[in-house]
Design an enzyme around this catalytic site. Structure first.
Site, mmCIF file in Angstrom:
data_model
loop_
_atom_site.group_PDB
_atom_site.id
_atom_site.type_symbol
_atom_site.label_atom_id
_atom_site.label_comp_id
_atom_site.label_asym_id
_atom_site.label_seq_id
_atom_site.Cartn_x
_atom_site.Cartn_y
_atom_site.Cartn_z
ATOM 1 C CG ASP A 104 42.772 36.648 40.619
ATOM 2 O OD1 ASP A 104 41.852 37.447 40.411
ATOM 3 O OD2 ASP A 104 43.944 36.992 40.843
ATOM 4 C CG HIS A 271 37.246 37.196 41.994
ATOM 5 N ND1 HIS A 271 37.495 36.760 40.705
ATOM 6 C CD2 HIS A 271 38.462 37.316 42.593
ATOM 7 C CE1 HIS A 271 38.799 36.625 40.526
ATOM 8 N NE2 HIS A 271 39.411 36.944 41.655
#
Length: 292
Positions: A104, A271
């Site tokens: 991320d 994610h």
């Protein structure tokens, strides 16, 4: 969550960075993303440390690292500033050259580090992202809906800060339970750590400044580097149920526009793939780190 690791705080000149380190072997730096801390690596760091010297650090503004001023141009939270912090951390620990694994926002720091400090980064893994400039130049309704927070967080101080302050822990849970995953994926100890930090208004403000920098000064840096390609081997890893994995872009093809040597691995995850699929994530990272 990091038994056998030593905790350190290192002054980089621009910030004080909190980190844990342990193990022996070739050094590898682990960088977390939003809205997390270095605790996200707790399921893979001990195993990596069996054959590597592992450093897991909090980005400036996150976790227990310091929260320096952003400045009027938000450059205090640019990926360039964050990358320089982490290079200084590794040098302080005696590592002039090292591999980097980022997830991320930490993956965006990793990408910038490979451009700004190519002599330091031996190889890099970027988890569940596409390059920042690519994202901003390929926004459609699907992406804007999924990445709505990118556009909320960049609003002028203190609009997003005030909105999130109404129920910060509830909002944190919503973030962790979206983008292809569920909240129950996360270990209770890790969730407690994320809650502890996200409850701090100064930490939340620093996170907003990270995103404000991403939409301003970071784009200036990226535009200045258009045409430059990372030369170190790069692993792009993503979750097939996350925003990257369900989008129209081929992640490997996109990264090959930005790096000379790209490999790709897709996992059946959302994610937060390292916490959703720790064994598969560890296996992919070990193969990459030990290849060559």
């Amino acid at each position: 969550m990091f038994d056998g690791f030593e905790r350190v705080r290192i002054d980089t000149g621009g910030a004080t960075i909190n980190a844990v380190h342990g193990g022996t072997g070739p050094p590898v730096l682990l960088l977390h993303g939003f809205p997390q801390t270095s605790a996200m690596w707790h399921r893979v760091a001990p195993a990596l440390a069996q054959r590597h010297t592992v450093v897991a650090a909090d980005l400036r503004g996150y976790g227990d690292s310091s929260r320096p001023p952003a400045g009027d141009d938000h450059a205090g939270y640019s990926f360039r500033a964050m990358a320089a912090d982490q290079v200084a951390v590794m040098r302080s620990l005696g590592h002039e050259r090292f591999a980097v694994v980022g997830h991320d926002r930490g993956a965006r720091v990793t990408h910038r580090m490979a451009l700004d400090a190519p002599d330091a980064v031996t190889r890099l893994a970027v988890l569940d992202i596409l390059p920042t400039l690519h994202v901003y130049t390929h926004v459609d309704r699907r992406l804007a809906t999924a990445y709505y927070h990118w556009f909320l967080f960049i609003q002028p101080y203190d609009l997003p800060e005030r909105l999130i302050a109404g129920d910060p822990v509830g909002y944190l849970h919503r973030l962790l339970g979206t983008w292809g995953g569920v909240l129950d994926t996360f270990a209770p100890g890790a969730v407690a750590e994320y809650e502890r930090v996200f409850a701090d208004p100064d930490a939340r403000h620093a996170m907003m400044e990270d995103y404000r920098a991403g939409a301003s000064v970071d784009l200036e840096h990226d535009r200045a580097d258009v045409g430059r390609r990372v030369q170190a081997p790069l692993l792009a890893m993503w979750g097939t149920r996350g925003v990257v994995g369900t989008g129209p872009d081929n992640p490997v093809a996109v990264w090959r526009e930005h790096a000379a040597d790209v490999r790709g691995v897709a996992l059946d995850a959302g994610h937060f793939l390292v916490e959703e699929r720790p064994e598969e994530s560890l296996a992919a990272l070990e193969r990459f780190l030990e290849d060559g």
